[in-house]
Design a protein around this motif. Structure first.
Motif, PDB file in Angstrom:
ATOM      1  N   LYS A 150       0.846  -1.205   0.000  1.00  8.97           N
ATOM      2  CA  LYS A 150       0.000   0.000   0.000  1.00  8.97           C
ATOM      3  C   LYS A 150       0.877   1.248   0.000  1.00  8.97           C
ATOM      4  CE  LYS A 150      -3.705   2.375   2.499  1.00  8.97           C
ATOM      5  NZ  LYS A 150      -3.326   3.606   1.892  1.00  8.97           N
ATOM      6  N   TRP A 151       1.926   1.238   0.833  1.00  4.94           N
ATOM      7  CA  TRP A 151       2.865   2.360   0.871  1.00  4.94           C
ATOM      8  C   TRP A 151       3.460   2.611  -0.511  1.00  4.94           C
ATOM      9  CZ3 TRP A 151       8.259   1.769   0.102  1.00  4.94           C
ATOM     10  CH2 TRP A 151       9.004   2.926   0.280  1.00  4.94           C
ATOM     11  N   LEU A 152       3.903   1.547  -1.192  1.00  5.84           N
ATOM     12  CA  LEU A 152       4.503   1.700  -2.519  1.00  5.84           C
ATOM     13  C   LEU A 152       3.497   2.291  -3.498  1.00  5.84           C
ATOM     14  CD1 LEU A 152       6.876   1.336  -4.460  1.00  5.84           C
ATOM     15  CD2 LEU A 152       6.104  -1.029  -4.830  1.00  5.84           C
ATOM     16  N   ALA A 153       2.275   1.799  -3.484  1.00  2.00           N
ATOM     17  CA  ALA A 153       1.249   2.345  -4.375  1.00  2.00           C
ATOM     18  C   ALA A 153       1.008   3.825  -4.073  1.00  2.00           C
ATOM     19  CB  ALA A 153      -0.049   1.551  -4.236  1.00  2.00           C
ATOM     20  N   ASP A 154       0.981   4.166  -2.798  1.00  9.16           N
ATOM     21  CA  ASP A 154       0.754   5.563  -2.400  1.00  9.16           C
ATOM     22  C   ASP A 154       1.878   6.475  -2.877  1.00  9.16           C
ATOM     23  OD1 ASP A 154      -1.620   4.817  -1.163  1.00  9.16           O
ATOM     24  OD2 ASP A 154      -0.800   4.930   0.875  1.00  9.16           O
ATOM     25  N   ILE A 155       3.124   6.081  -2.669  1.00  8.08           N
ATOM     26  CA  ILE A 155       4.226   6.964  -3.060  1.00  8.08           C
ATOM     27  C   ILE A 155       4.363   7.059  -4.573  1.00  8.08           C
ATOM     28  CG2 ILE A 155       5.495   6.667  -0.896  1.00  8.08           C
ATOM     29  CD1 ILE A 155       7.529   4.919  -2.568  1.00  8.08           C
ATOM     30  N   GLN A 156       3.973   6.004  -5.280  1.00  9.12           N
ATOM     31  CA  GLN A 156       4.047   6.060  -6.743  1.00  9.12           C
ATOM     32  C   GLN A 156       3.034   7.034  -7.326  1.00  9.12           C
ATOM     33  OE1 GLN A 156       3.782   1.821  -7.603  1.00  9.12           O
ATOM     34  NE2 GLN A 156       6.004   1.686  -7.859  1.00  9.12           N
ATOM     35  N   GLU A 157       1.959   7.288  -6.598  1.00 11.10           N
ATOM     36  CA  GLU A 157       0.921   8.224  -7.047  1.00 11.10           C
ATOM     37  C   GLU A 157       1.110   9.633  -6.491  1.00 11.10           C
ATOM     38  OE1 GLU A 157      -1.442   7.533  -9.325  1.00 11.10           O
ATOM     39  OE2 GLU A 157      -0.387   5.618  -9.510  1.00 11.10           O
ATOM     40  N   ASN A 158       2.006   9.807  -5.542  1.00  8.78           N
ATOM     41  CA  ASN A 158       2.166  11.068  -4.840  1.00  8.78           C
ATOM     42  C   ASN A 158       3.258  11.906  -5.505  1.00  8.78           C
ATOM     43  OD1 ASN A 158       2.601  13.154  -3.022  1.00  8.78           O
ATOM     44  ND2 ASN A 158       2.532  11.830  -1.225  1.00  8.78           N
ATOM     45  N   GLU A 159       2.876  12.995  -6.130  1.00  6.85           N
ATOM     46  CA  GLU A 159       3.845  13.846  -6.834  1.00  6.85           C
ATOM     47  C   GLU A 159       4.692  14.689  -5.889  1.00  6.85           C
ATOM     48  OE1 GLU A 159       1.903  16.068  -9.903  1.00  6.85           O
ATOM     49  OE2 GLU A 159       1.077  14.265 -10.829  1.00  6.85           O
ATOM     50  N   ASP A 160       4.385  14.644  -4.595  1.00  8.47           N
ATOM     51  CA  ASP A 160       5.121  15.430  -3.617  1.00  8.47           C
ATOM     52  C   ASP A 160       6.344  14.693  -3.075  1.00  8.47           C
ATOM     53  OD1 ASP A 160       5.191  17.970  -2.270  1.00  8.47           O
ATOM     54  OD2 ASP A 160       4.620  16.937  -0.412  1.00  8.47           O
ATOM     55  N   VAL A 161       6.468  13.395  -3.374  1.00  7.99           N
ATOM     56  CA  VAL A 161       7.588  12.602  -2.869  1.00  7.99           C
ATOM     57  C   VAL A 161       8.197  11.769  -3.989  1.00  7.99           C
ATOM     58  CG1 VAL A 161       6.590  12.426  -0.543  1.00  7.99           C
ATOM     59  CG2 VAL A 161       6.195  10.594  -2.184  1.00  7.99           C
ATOM     60  N   LYS A 162       9.453  11.399  -3.787  1.00  5.81           N
ATOM     61  CA  LYS A 162      10.133  10.500  -4.714  1.00  5.81           C
ATOM     62  C   LYS A 162      11.094   9.644  -3.908  1.00  5.81           C
ATOM     63  CE  LYS A 162      11.498   9.007  -8.782  1.00  5.81           C
ATOM     64  NZ  LYS A 162      10.742   8.011  -9.469  1.00  5.81           N
ATOM     65  N   TYR A 163      11.050   8.334  -4.157  1.00  5.08           N
ATOM     66  CA  TYR A 163      11.907   7.370  -3.467  1.00  5.08           C
ATOM     67  C   TYR A 163      12.717   6.586  -4.483  1.00  5.08           C
ATOM     68  CZ  TYR A 163       9.371   7.929   0.941  1.00  5.08           C
ATOM     69  OH  TYR A 163       8.841   8.425   2.109  1.00  5.08           O
ATOM     70  N   TRP A 164      13.940   6.258  -4.106  1.00  8.09           N
ATOM     71  CA  TRP A 164      14.802   5.417  -4.925  1.00  8.09           C
ATOM     72  C   TRP A 164      15.391   4.312  -4.057  1.00  8.09           C
ATOM     73  CZ3 TRP A 164      14.773  10.693  -5.122  1.00  8.09           C
ATOM     74  CH2 TRP A 164      14.575  11.291  -6.354  1.00  8.09           C
TER      75      TRP A 164
END
Length: 183
Positions: free
Chosen positions: A42-56
């Motif tokens: 769920k966290w991964l799906a959320d961050i992939q849709e959130n233009e305010d954050v980026k993770y690598w």
């Protein structure tokens, strides 16, 4: 040591979950989470849709090592936050840490055209505060008893690098350039 950064994938979630619950990592973070694989998905799906954050995902010599992220990307003032950890102890090194941080400045200021990047560190984490200073960060504030975690209050030190400061000092720093995958 070759360091690469790429987007996080579903197959990375078990490692990320293990790292994020490791006492060696969580002792310097605001929470000690109890994570599940379903929660991570769920966290991964959320961050992939959130233009305010980026993770690598950080990879060292092709091995999954940790996570680096930017927050506040939608901030119209051009000020963002960042954080990272290398969860695999055997892949940690000062060289990698310095290269990650200074390459992140290049990405934030040259590619994203942001004005400033801020980080916060538990004040007891003296080594990381010193690492930020070596990279050129300035300590801008220390908040006493700012984070309560499991009944214990922690002081937090805030550091900042501005685009102007990085432009002034970048030539005085030596680091291996790490590219941030953009998609």
């Amino acid at each position: 040591m070759a360091v690469t950064l790429r987007g996080i994938r579903t197959e990375d979630l078990e490692n990320i979950m293990r790292w994020r619950m490791d006492e060696d990592i969580t002792r310097y973070m605001n929470t000690n989470p109890k994570l599940t694989l379903e929660g991570q998905k769920k966290w991964l799906a959320d961050i992939q849709e959130n233009e305010d954050v980026k993770y690598w995902l950080i990879e060292v010599d092709g091995m999954a090592a940790g996570v680096i992220n930017l927050t506040g990307l939608a901030n119209p003032e051009g000020e963002i936050g960042w954080g990272y950890y290398v969860g695999e102890k055997r892949l940690r090194s000062i060289k990698t840490a310095l290269s990650l941080e200074m390459s992140m400045y290049d990405y934030v200021f040259d590619t994203l055209k942001k004005k400033a990047v801020y980080g916060d560190v538990f004040s007891l984490n003296k080594g990381v505060i010193q690492l930020h200073k070596i990279c050129g960060c300035e300590v801008v504030e220390e908040k006493k008893s700012h984070v309560c975690k499991e009944g214990v209050w922690y002081d937090v030190t805030y550091v900042c690098m501005t685009a102007d400061r990085w432009l002034d000092i970048r030539g005085t720093r030596q680091y291996e350039k790490i590219e941030f995958e953009t998609e």
